[in-house]
Scaffold this active site. Structure first.
Site, PDB file in Angstrom:
ATOM      1  N   GLY A  41       1.060  -6.563   2.912  1.00 30.83           N
ATOM      2  CA  GLY A  41       1.281  -5.908   1.625  1.00 30.83           C
ATOM      3  C   GLY A  41       0.721  -6.760   0.508  1.00 30.83           C
ATOM      4  O   GLY A  41       1.038  -7.956   0.393  1.00 30.83           O
ATOM      5  N   GLY A  43       0.660  -5.606  -2.921  1.00 30.83           N
ATOM      6  CA  GLY A  43       1.047  -5.125  -4.244  1.00 30.83           C
ATOM      7  C   GLY A  43       1.391  -6.364  -5.073  1.00 30.83           C
ATOM      8  O   GLY A  43       0.968  -7.477  -4.755  1.00 30.83           O
ATOM      9  N   ALA A  45       4.144  -8.057  -5.318  1.00 25.35           N
ATOM     10  CA  ALA A  45       4.896  -9.098  -4.597  1.00 25.35           C
ATOM     11  C   ALA A  45       3.992  -9.818  -3.605  1.00 25.35           C
ATOM     12  O   ALA A  45       3.848 -11.045  -3.651  1.00 25.35           O
ATOM     13  CB  ALA A  45       6.099  -8.465  -3.891  1.00 25.35           C
ATOM     14  N   GLY A  46       3.363  -9.059  -2.715  1.00 24.31           N
ATOM     15  CA  GLY A  46       2.541  -9.682  -1.677  1.00 24.31           C
ATOM     16  C   GLY A  46       1.290 -10.330  -2.242  1.00 24.31           C
ATOM     17  O   GLY A  46       0.877 -11.416  -1.800  1.00 24.31           O
ATOM     18  N   ARG A 338      19.782   3.795 -15.783  1.00 24.93           N
ATOM     19  CA  ARG A 338      19.230   4.995 -15.153  1.00 24.93           C
ATOM     20  C   ARG A 338      20.256   5.810 -14.374  1.00 24.93           C
ATOM     21  O   ARG A 338      20.221   7.037 -14.394  1.00 24.93           O
ATOM     22  CB  ARG A 338      18.117   4.579 -14.203  1.00 24.93           C
ATOM     23  CG  ARG A 338      16.962   4.004 -14.961  1.00 24.93           C
ATOM     24  CD  ARG A 338      15.915   3.433 -14.050  1.00 24.93           C
ATOM     25  NE  ARG A 338      14.829   2.924 -14.878  1.00 24.93           N
ATOM     26  CZ  ARG A 338      13.774   2.293 -14.416  1.00 24.93           C
ATOM     27  NH1 ARG A 338      13.648   2.088 -13.128  1.00 24.93           N
ATOM     28  NH2 ARG A 338      12.838   1.873 -15.223  1.00 24.93           N
ATOM     29  N   HIS A 430      13.083   7.307  -7.170  1.00 20.85           N
ATOM     30  CA  HIS A 430      12.112   6.435  -7.818  1.00 20.85           C
ATOM     31  C   HIS A 430      12.006   5.052  -7.176  1.00 20.85           C
ATOM     32  O   HIS A 430      10.925   4.496  -7.036  1.00 20.85           O
ATOM     33  CB  HIS A 430      12.535   6.283  -9.280  1.00 20.85           C
ATOM     34  CG  HIS A 430      11.675   5.371 -10.077  1.00 20.85           C
ATOM     35  ND1 HIS A 430      10.358   5.653 -10.335  1.00 20.85           N
ATOM     36  CD2 HIS A 430      11.931   4.181 -10.666  1.00 20.85           C
ATOM     37  CE1 HIS A 430       9.834   4.667 -11.059  1.00 20.85           C
ATOM     38  NE2 HIS A 430      10.762   3.760 -11.258  1.00 20.85           N
TER      39      HIS A 430
HETATM   40  C1  LIG Z   1       5.807   5.556 -11.323  1.00 17.93           C
HETATM   41  C2  LIG Z   1       6.475   4.228 -11.268  1.00 17.93           C
HETATM   42  C3  LIG Z   1       6.579   3.443 -12.404  1.00 17.93           C
HETATM   43  C4  LIG Z   1       7.204   2.207 -12.357  1.00 17.93           C
HETATM   44  N1  LIG Z   1       7.288   1.470 -13.501  1.00 17.93           N
HETATM   45  C5  LIG Z   1       7.880   0.259 -13.443  1.00 17.93           C
HETATM   46  C6  LIG Z   1       7.957  -0.540 -14.613  1.00 17.93           C
HETATM   47  O1  LIG Z   1       7.489  -0.168 -15.675  1.00 17.93           O
HETATM   48  N2  LIG Z   1       8.560  -1.750 -14.509  1.00 17.93           N
HETATM   49  C7  LIG Z   1       9.086  -2.213 -13.344  1.00 17.93           C
HETATM   50  O2  LIG Z   1       9.610  -3.320 -13.321  1.00 17.93           O
HETATM   51  N3  LIG Z   1       9.005  -1.472 -12.216  1.00 17.93           N
HETATM   52  C8  LIG Z   1       8.410  -0.259 -12.232  1.00 17.93           C
HETATM   53  N4  LIG Z   1       8.338   0.479 -11.092  1.00 17.93           N
HETATM   54  C9  LIG Z   1       8.743  -0.113  -9.816  1.00 17.93           C
HETATM   55  C10 LIG Z   1       7.656  -1.078  -9.331  1.00 17.93           C
HETATM   56  O3  LIG Z   1       6.396  -0.557  -9.641  1.00 17.93           O
HETATM   57  C11 LIG Z   1       7.712  -1.334  -7.834  1.00 17.93           C
HETATM   58  O4  LIG Z   1       9.012  -1.620  -7.439  1.00 17.93           O
HETATM   59  C12 LIG Z   1       6.834  -2.514  -7.473  1.00 17.93           C
HETATM   60  O5  LIG Z   1       5.540  -2.355  -7.992  1.00 17.93           O
HETATM   61  C13 LIG Z   1       6.771  -2.704  -5.967  1.00 17.93           C
HETATM   62  O6  LIG Z   1       5.878  -3.759  -5.704  1.00 17.93           O
HETATM   63  P1  LIG Z   1       5.722  -4.314  -4.239  1.00 17.93           P
HETATM   64  O7  LIG Z   1       4.655  -5.346  -4.299  1.00 17.93           O
HETATM   65  O8  LIG Z   1       7.040  -4.703  -3.689  1.00 17.93           O
HETATM   66  O9  LIG Z   1       5.213  -3.064  -3.367  1.00 17.93           O
HETATM   67  P2  LIG Z   1       3.948  -2.091  -3.540  1.00 17.93           P
HETATM   68  O10 LIG Z   1       3.278  -2.200  -4.827  1.00 17.93           O
HETATM   69  O11 LIG Z   1       4.446  -0.760  -3.083  1.00 17.93           O
HETATM   70  O12 LIG Z   1       2.927  -2.641  -2.475  1.00 17.93           O
HETATM   71  C14 LIG Z   1       3.081  -2.408  -1.105  1.00 17.93           C
HETATM   72  C15 LIG Z   1       1.911  -3.029  -0.375  1.00 17.93           C
HETATM   73  O13 LIG Z   1       2.199  -2.987   1.009  1.00 17.93           O
HETATM   74  C16 LIG Z   1       1.101  -2.441   1.722  1.00 17.93           C
HETATM   75  N5  LIG Z   1       1.660  -1.852   2.929  1.00 17.93           N
HETATM   76  C17 LIG Z   1       2.737  -1.026   3.046  1.00 17.93           C
HETATM   77  N6  LIG Z   1       3.000  -0.807   4.343  1.00 17.93           N
HETATM   78  C18 LIG Z   1       2.081  -1.508   5.041  1.00 17.93           C
HETATM   79  C19 LIG Z   1       1.848  -1.688   6.426  1.00 17.93           C
HETATM   80  N7  LIG Z   1       2.640  -1.161   7.351  1.00 17.93           N
HETATM   81  N8  LIG Z   1       0.785  -2.442   6.785  1.00 17.93           N
HETATM   82  C20 LIG Z   1      -0.019  -3.029   5.859  1.00 17.93           C
HETATM   83  N9  LIG Z   1       0.199  -2.915   4.545  1.00 17.93           N
HETATM   84  C21 LIG Z   1       1.232  -2.159   4.149  1.00 17.93           C
HETATM   85  C22 LIG Z   1       0.417  -1.530   0.754  1.00 17.93           C
HETATM   86  O14 LIG Z   1      -0.919  -1.353   1.139  1.00 17.93           O
HETATM   87  C23 LIG Z   1       0.582  -2.315  -0.556  1.00 17.93           C
HETATM   88  O15 LIG Z   1      -0.432  -3.281  -0.629  1.00 17.93           O
HETATM   89  C24 LIG Z   1       7.740   1.740 -11.140  1.00 17.93           C
HETATM   90  C25 LIG Z   1       7.651   2.520  -9.997  1.00 17.93           C
HETATM   91  C26 LIG Z   1       7.043   3.765 -10.062  1.00 17.93           C
HETATM   92  C27 LIG Z   1       7.042   4.615  -8.836  1.00 17.93           C
END
Ligand SMILES: Cc1cc2nc3c(=O)[nH]c(=O)nc-3n(C[C@H](O)[C@H](O)[C@H](O)COP(=O)(O)OP(=O)(O)OC[C@H]3O[C@@H](n4cnc5c(N)ncnc54)[C@H](O)[C@@H]3O)c2cc1C
Length: 667
Positions: A41, A43, A45-46, A338, A430
């Site tokens: 991942g 995103g 975090a990763g 929320r 969400h």
């Molecule tokens: C519309 C929307 C607006 C938002 N606005 C805000 C905001 O303004 N402020 C805030 O704090 N939060 C906000 N959030 C929440 C926030 O965006 C997310 O919680 C956060 O971005 C998640 O980041 P992450 O890195 O954990 O995961 P993600 O960004 O979901 O990344 C997941 C990663 O994992 C990879 N992946 C998944 N499964 C696999 C697999 N099996 N094998 C390989 N790769 C995989 C994907 O390719 C991706 O790279 C919002 C959420 C939404 C839906």
């Protein structure tokens, strides 16, 4: 009952993280070069973890199913990211951010983790500014802040309505630097399908190249899961269509406990559903609640006329409008958290006051803000007795500057001009506060297997405050994991490369291949989406914004039936060795069908209302959520034993030493 070891360090809360860092084992730079880490991942975090671990000198292999880290779901984040910088001079501090987050989470999060989050929040902003993230600035050039729900200060840093995108571009540049140096090996278009354990430790993954269909083995000394949340278990959500729970669920089946699956956030400001064929919902950022006022017609006959298209909202007089959040929660008004805002909207719509054809919508109205901003602008420009039209024009320009792209998005989807007529909004799934259980080190119950970002359960308790997911994901990736993982890896400096030709890799690879082959050979009658939609409907109707014992028991049975039907009748066209999105979806929905059941089981077990979990049996006299701290102040961590129905509950008792447990009130 097993007691989970959260490994929270000793000492006063404000010193824990510092003392911890002072005493952990370190890996020297020469040894880091011999250690491999898999990050699944990329995103926020990763991506931030991969970049920082590579910068530290580890060899990182990073995986994402999109064609670039830039396309992670994190890009969708609109509103902003919190940090206790107190740039506005309105009394903010690390303690206040800590307090607000624990309170906002309805006292169901681990104090020590949340305090650490608040402590590192300021550094995140410095890091991102150094990367060139273009945060909004005030007229003097200093970083600007706005407010999000559940707090009384302005601590949210933002880049128009594109905060996630800009943060991700910063993070991606940091990753790219390491990709160019060869310290990160990036595997785009690769999906992790299982984890490999050797001698009880996580030592690798099995991944599928989504373009060629090839199944690959990858080994490492530690594995980090950063694969985002599981909101798409509801089928319709504001998450990206590809967001899924597969990695989290697969590691759960290999020994990682899954915590608080029923804690899901239903966001109040989403564009209402328009029909049965919809496959995605759209968020209107919470930042809009800074200026938008939420209301429904006070008279039921007005609501009916609106639902039938016979009356326009602008024709309803001020005294006939019910600004229900301002009425019920005068202290926080439209900026209540929320969960509170969502439930209040549902209550009004259930009472018949909803405002679109389905009766499932409330108004978010900017007329007052446009007038207020317009009048101020007119004064600044020295206009005496400006006309109403002049004031509106000036006010709309201010609103456009603040939220222009969100207004444009709304108009494109709904075909109504939100500057002239109030937006319609309704709650939608969400964010998932639940997730893989992790200790203070962000390690799961499997040694060497870490989980960060939305995929883990930590920090937000039963309800996440706005703008704190980005904060947590980046805190985990830039500032927490890079320390905690070193403490574990210090014992691995003599291990050497992990071979992939072991029986453990053989076994996991075989089970992955068997499942994929089953899907393409099953030749059933219904598409994957058919089952996903059915699951989503059960989840929304019976495990959604309000839950009760009867509905939850029915949901568990219905999900089991859908799952049985799925394994008999799912049809996956195409073949294994090609780009096959239906095959990808099949595996993900198979996992949602198990996770959904555990979710309902967790909701059934938690006989209280708290945050995003609202049990209709546990309500105060004035309709608010009724927590039961005596019996439920714990994290529910589920152990997989073969079936979701047989999962074993482990309880991590939550201790509140620095914040007094109180009834949450925003009145
Ligand atoms: C519309 C929307 C607006 C938002 N606005 C805000 C905001 O303004 N402020 C805030 O704090 N939060 C906000 N959030 C929440 C926030 O965006 C997310 O919680 C956060 O971005 C998640 O980041 P992450 O890195 O954990 O995961 P993600 O960004 O979901 O990344 C997941 C990663 O994992 C990879 N992946 C998944 N499964 C696999 C697999 N099996 N094998 C390989 N790769 C995989 C994907 O390719 C991706 O790279 C919002 C959420 C939404 C839906």
């Amino acid at each position: 009952m097993t007691t989970l070891n959260s490994r929270v360090p000793e000492g006063p809360i404000k010193d824990k993280w510092t003392l911890y860092k002072d005493h952990i084992d370190l890996v020297n730079p020469a040894n880091k070069r011999n250690i491999d880490i898999i990050v699944v991942g990329t995103g926020l975090a990763g991506g931030s973890a991969a970049a920082t671990l590579a910068e530290l000198g580890y060899n990182v292999k990073a995986f994402a199913y999109q064609d670039s880290p830039r396309r992670a779901h994190s890009i969708a984040a609109q509103g902003g990211i919190n940090a206790a910088k107190n740039y506005m001079g309105d009394g903010d501090s690390n303690y206040r951010l800590f307090y607000d987050t624990v309170k906002g989470g309805d006292y169901r999060s681990r104090e020590a983790n949340v305090h650490r989050l608040a402590e590192v929040s300021g550094a995140i902003i410095d890091q991102c500014v150094a990367q060139g993230v273009p945060f909004a600035r005030d007229y003097g050039g200093l970083l600007d802040n706005r407010s999000f729900g559940g707090v009384l200060v302005s601590r949210t840093f933002y880049a128009k309505g594109q905060t996630g995108q800009q943060l991700l571009l910063g993070c991606y540049s940091a990753m790219n630097r390491q990709i160019a140096r060869g310290k990160i090996e990036m595997f785009n278009r690769h999906e992790m399908l299982d984890v490999v354990k050797i001698d009880g430790k996580a030592r690798g993954i099995i991944a599928r190249d989504l373009i060629t269909g090839e199944i690959e083995r990858h080994s490492a000394h530690a594995v980090v899961i950063a694969t985002g949340g599981y909101g798409n278990v509801y089928f319709l959500s504001t998450n990206a269509m590809g967001s899924n729970a597969t990695a989290a669920w697969k590691i759960h089946k290999k020994g990682a406990y899954f915590a608080n699956p029923c804690f899901t956030q239903i966001h109040p400001t989403c564009i209402p559903r328009s029909g049965d064929y919809q496959s995605k919902l759209t968020l209107m950022s919470e930042s809009l609640r800074n200026d938008g006022r939420i209301w429904v017609p006070a008279k039921i006959e007005d609501a009916k006329a609106i639902q039938q298209g016979k009356l326009k909202p602008t024709a309803i007089a001020e005294e006939d409008r019910d600004y229900f959040l301002e009425r019920r929660y005068p202290a926080y008004g439209n900026l209540v958290p929320r969960d509170v805002a969502s439930r209040a909207a549902k209550e009004r719509c259930d009472a018949g006051h909803g405002v679109n054809a389905t009766g499932e919508a409330v108004y978010l109205d900017f007329a007052a803000a446009i007038h207020r901003y317009g009048s101020t602008k007119a004064k600044i420009q020295g206009l005496h007795n400006p006309s109403k039209e002049e004031v509106i024009k000036l006010g709309e320009a201010v609103i456009e500057e603040k939220y222009g792209n969100l207004f444009q998005m709304y108009e494109k989807i709904i075909d109504e001009n939100p500057y002239k007529t109030p937006m319609m909004i309704y709650p939608a799934t969400h964010y998932t506060m639940g997730g893989v259980w992790v200790d203070y080190n962000l390690m799961t119950t499997v040694p060497g297997l870490y989980c960060i970002g939305e995929a883990n359960f930590s920090d937000h308790g039963a309800n996440r405050l706005g703008a704190s997911a980005l904060m947590q994901g980046l805190a985990d990736g830039y500032f927490v994991l890079p320390y905690t993982i070193g403490d574990y890896l210090a014992d691995d400096i003599r291990t050497g490369k992990i071979p992939t030709n072991s029986p453990e890799f053989d076994e996991v690879e075989k089970s992955v291949k068997d499942q994929l082959e089953f899907f393409v050979n099953n030749k059933g009658t219904h598409s994957v989406d058919y089952f996903h939609k059915k699951l989503g409907l059960v989840m929304w109707n019976k495990v959604g914004m309000a839950r009760n014992e009867k509905g939850l028991k029915e949901a568990i049975k219905e999900i089991q039936d859908i799952r049985e039907d799925f394994w008999k009748n799912v049809k996956v066209p195409g073949s294994l060795n090609e780009l096959n999105p239906e095959l990808e979806k099949a595996g993900r929905v198979a996992d949602f069908l198990e996770l959904g059941e555990l979710f309902a089981k967790d909701a059934l077990e938690r006989e209280e209302s708290c945050g995003g979990h609202f049990r209709e049996e546990h309500v105060t006299e004035d309709g608010e959520a009724k927590r039961d701290d005596k019996n439920f102040a714990y994290v529910a961590a589920w152990e997989y034993t073969g079936k979701p129905s047989e999962a074993i509950l482990h309880k991590e008792q939550l201790e509140f030493k620095d914040i007094e447990l109180k009834t949450r009130s925003y009145k």
